[in-house]
Design a protein around this motif. Structure first.
Motif, PDB file in Angstrom:
ATOM      1  N   THR A  83       0.272 -50.688 -25.222  1.00 13.81           N
ATOM      2  CA  THR A  83      -1.129 -50.393 -25.534  1.00 13.81           C
ATOM      3  C   THR A  83      -1.671 -49.384 -24.523  1.00 13.81           C
ATOM      4  O   THR A  83      -2.718 -48.790 -24.731  1.00 13.81           O
ATOM      5  CB  THR A  83      -2.007 -51.662 -25.443  1.00 13.81           C
ATOM      6  OG1 THR A  83      -2.059 -52.083 -24.070  1.00 13.81           O
ATOM      7  CG2 THR A  83      -1.463 -52.793 -26.303  1.00 13.81           C
ATOM      8  N   GLY A  84      -0.979 -49.258 -23.396  1.00 13.09           N
ATOM      9  CA  GLY A  84      -1.452 -48.391 -22.323  1.00 13.09           C
ATOM     10  C   GLY A  84      -2.329 -49.133 -21.328  1.00 13.09           C
ATOM     11  O   GLY A  84      -2.727 -48.575 -20.309  1.00 13.09           O
ATOM     12  N   GLU A  85      -2.641 -50.394 -21.635  1.00  9.37           N
ATOM     13  CA  GLU A  85      -3.456 -51.211 -20.725  1.00  9.37           C
ATOM     14  C   GLU A  85      -2.542 -51.885 -19.703  1.00  9.37           C
ATOM     15  O   GLU A  85      -1.358 -52.116 -19.978  1.00  9.37           O
ATOM     16  CB  GLU A  85      -4.175 -52.320 -21.509  1.00  9.37           C
ATOM     17  CG  GLU A  85      -5.084 -51.832 -22.620  1.00  9.37           C
ATOM     18  CD  GLU A  85      -6.320 -51.122 -22.094  1.00  9.37           C
ATOM     19  OE1 GLU A  85      -6.910 -51.624 -21.114  1.00  9.37           O
ATOM     20  OE2 GLU A  85      -6.678 -50.070 -22.647  1.00  9.37           O
ATOM     21  N   ILE A  86      -3.108 -52.257 -18.563  1.00  6.05           N
ATOM     22  CA  ILE A  86      -2.310 -53.009 -17.594  1.00  6.05           C
ATOM     23  C   ILE A  86      -1.894 -54.326 -18.225  1.00  6.05           C
ATOM     24  O   ILE A  86      -2.584 -54.867 -19.084  1.00  6.05           O
ATOM     25  CB  ILE A  86      -3.076 -53.268 -16.264  1.00  6.05           C
ATOM     26  CG1 ILE A  86      -4.364 -54.050 -16.515  1.00  6.05           C
ATOM     27  CG2 ILE A  86      -3.349 -51.962 -15.545  1.00  6.05           C
ATOM     28  CD1 ILE A  86      -5.019 -54.530 -15.230  1.00  6.05           C
ATOM     29  N   GLY A  87      -0.745 -54.802 -17.802  1.00  5.89           N
ATOM     30  CA  GLY A  87      -0.254 -56.081 -18.318  1.00  5.89           C
ATOM     31  C   GLY A  87       0.503 -55.983 -19.634  1.00  5.89           C
ATOM     32  O   GLY A  87       0.778 -56.990 -20.270  1.00  5.89           O
ATOM     33  N   ASP A  88       0.862 -54.783 -20.058  1.00  8.32           N
ATOM     34  CA  ASP A  88       1.663 -54.627 -21.282  1.00  8.32           C
ATOM     35  C   ASP A  88       2.987 -55.377 -21.166  1.00  8.32           C
ATOM     36  O   ASP A  88       3.539 -55.818 -22.178  1.00  8.32           O
ATOM     37  CB  ASP A  88       1.956 -53.151 -21.567  1.00  8.32           C
ATOM     38  CG  ASP A  88       0.849 -52.487 -22.377  1.00  8.32           C
ATOM     39  OD1 ASP A  88      -0.084 -53.186 -22.807  1.00  8.32           O
ATOM     40  OD2 ASP A  88       0.933 -51.260 -22.581  1.00  8.32           O
ATOM     41  N   GLY A  89       3.484 -55.520 -19.944  1.00  5.71           N
ATOM     42  CA  GLY A  89       4.687 -56.325 -19.760  1.00  5.71           C
ATOM     43  C   GLY A  89       5.867 -55.532 -19.255  1.00  5.71           C
ATOM     44  O   GLY A  89       5.757 -54.337 -18.952  1.00  5.71           O
ATOM     45  N   LYS A  90       6.986 -56.224 -19.142  1.00  2.62           N
ATOM     46  CA  LYS A  90       8.197 -55.606 -18.608  1.00  2.62           C
ATOM     47  C   LYS A  90       9.401 -56.043 -19.418  1.00  2.62           C
ATOM     48  O   LYS A  90       9.413 -57.126 -20.004  1.00  2.62           O
ATOM     49  CB  LYS A  90       8.425 -56.055 -17.158  1.00  2.62           C
ATOM     50  CG  LYS A  90       7.390 -55.518 -16.218  1.00  2.62           C
ATOM     51  CD  LYS A  90       7.991 -54.787 -15.039  1.00  2.62           C
ATOM     52  CE  LYS A  90       6.892 -53.974 -14.378  1.00  2.62           C
ATOM     53  NZ  LYS A  90       6.658 -54.349 -12.992  1.00  2.62           N
ATOM     54  N   ILE A  91      10.414 -55.209 -19.382  1.00  8.11           N
ATOM     55  CA  ILE A  91      11.694 -55.558 -19.997  1.00  8.11           C
ATOM     56  C   ILE A  91      12.761 -55.404 -18.923  1.00  8.11           C
ATOM     57  O   ILE A  91      12.858 -54.346 -18.289  1.00  8.11           O
ATOM     58  CB  ILE A  91      12.017 -54.636 -21.195  1.00  8.11           C
ATOM     59  CG1 ILE A  91      10.879 -54.668 -22.224  1.00  8.11           C
ATOM     60  CG2 ILE A  91      13.340 -55.047 -21.840  1.00  8.11           C
ATOM     61  CD1 ILE A  91      11.067 -53.696 -23.392  1.00  8.11           C
ATOM     62  N   PHE A  92      13.520 -56.458 -18.719  1.00  3.91           N
ATOM     63  CA  PHE A  92      14.650 -56.403 -17.782  1.00  3.91           C
ATOM     64  C   PHE A  92      15.939 -56.478 -18.589  1.00  3.91           C
ATOM     65  O   PHE A  92      16.028 -57.247 -19.553  1.00  3.91           O
ATOM     66  CB  PHE A  92      14.581 -57.559 -16.779  1.00  3.91           C
ATOM     67  CG  PHE A  92      13.358 -57.510 -15.892  1.00  3.91           C
ATOM     68  CD1 PHE A  92      13.246 -56.567 -14.889  1.00  3.91           C
ATOM     69  CD2 PHE A  92      12.303 -58.407 -16.079  1.00  3.91           C
ATOM     70  CE1 PHE A  92      12.110 -56.507 -14.083  1.00  3.91           C
ATOM     71  CE2 PHE A  92      11.169 -58.357 -15.283  1.00  3.91           C
ATOM     72  CZ  PHE A  92      11.070 -57.404 -14.275  1.00  3.91           C
ATOM     73  N   ILE A  93      16.917 -55.691 -18.199  1.00  2.00           N
ATOM     74  CA  ILE A  93      18.186 -55.619 -18.944  1.00  2.00           C
ATOM     75  C   ILE A  93      19.327 -55.980 -17.998  1.00  2.00           C
ATOM     76  O   ILE A  93      19.418 -55.418 -16.900  1.00  2.00           O
ATOM     77  CB  ILE A  93      18.368 -54.214 -19.530  1.00  2.00           C
ATOM     78  CG1 ILE A  93      17.196 -53.915 -20.479  1.00  2.00           C
ATOM     79  CG2 ILE A  93      19.693 -54.085 -20.276  1.00  2.00           C
ATOM     80  CD1 ILE A  93      16.777 -52.488 -20.492  1.00  2.00           C
TER      81      ILE A  93
END
Ligand SMILES: Nc1ncnc2c1ncn2[C@@H]1O[C@H](COP(=O)(O)OP(=O)(O)OP(=O)(O)O)[C@@H](O)[C@H]1O
Ligand SMILES: [Mg+2]
Length: 112
Positions: A83-93
């Motif tokens: 969304t471009g907002e803070i807190g969109d999240g993270k992906i770890f691989i």
């Protein structure tokens, strides 16, 4: 094989499920977790007072996929959740060493 771990806002679960469903991926684990990132969980600063670390409700979605699927899946999820907002999240691989399907004894990618 790769393990993809997505940590994001709880209301994004349906979006993630839709992407996985259309991508032919049928194994996933979902947990409700608490977390914070760079903002230490602050949504705003109250009267200028610094508050300590605040843990916000998040979902963690874990899936293990064949190597070739990881890239396109991460790309699709990133685009859908941004969304471009803070807190969109993270992906770890992560690299996955091996897998065992208990019912059949299959190992490796056949176990997925
Ligand atoms: N380095 C990290 N290690 C483990 N978990 C993390 C890490 N960074 C973020 N998380 C998890 O991901 C969630 C979402 O993080 P978030 O999107 O707020 O990251 P951020 O780095 O603060 O980025 P942004 O500035 O866009 O908010 C956190 O609540 C936390 O559960
Ligand atoms: Mg953040």
């Amino acid at each position: 094989m790769k393990k993809i771990e997505i940590i994001t806002r709880p209301d994004k679960l349906e979006d993630i499920k839709e992407i996985l469903d259309s991508g032919g991926q049928f194994g996933m684990t979902v947990s409700m977790v608490s977390g914070c990132g760079l903002q230490k969980g602050r949504k705003q600063i109250y009267r200028g007072a610094e508050v300590t670390i605040n843990l916000l409700p998040k979902i963690k979605v874990e899936l293990v996929v064949k190597d070739g699927m990881a890239g396109p899946l991460v790309e699709a999820i990133t685009q859908r959740l941004r969304t471009g907002e803070i807190g969109d999240g993270k992906i770890f691989i992560y690299e996955v060493l091996d897998a065992v399907k208990i019912r059949t004894g299959e190992i490796g990618e056949s176990a997925l």
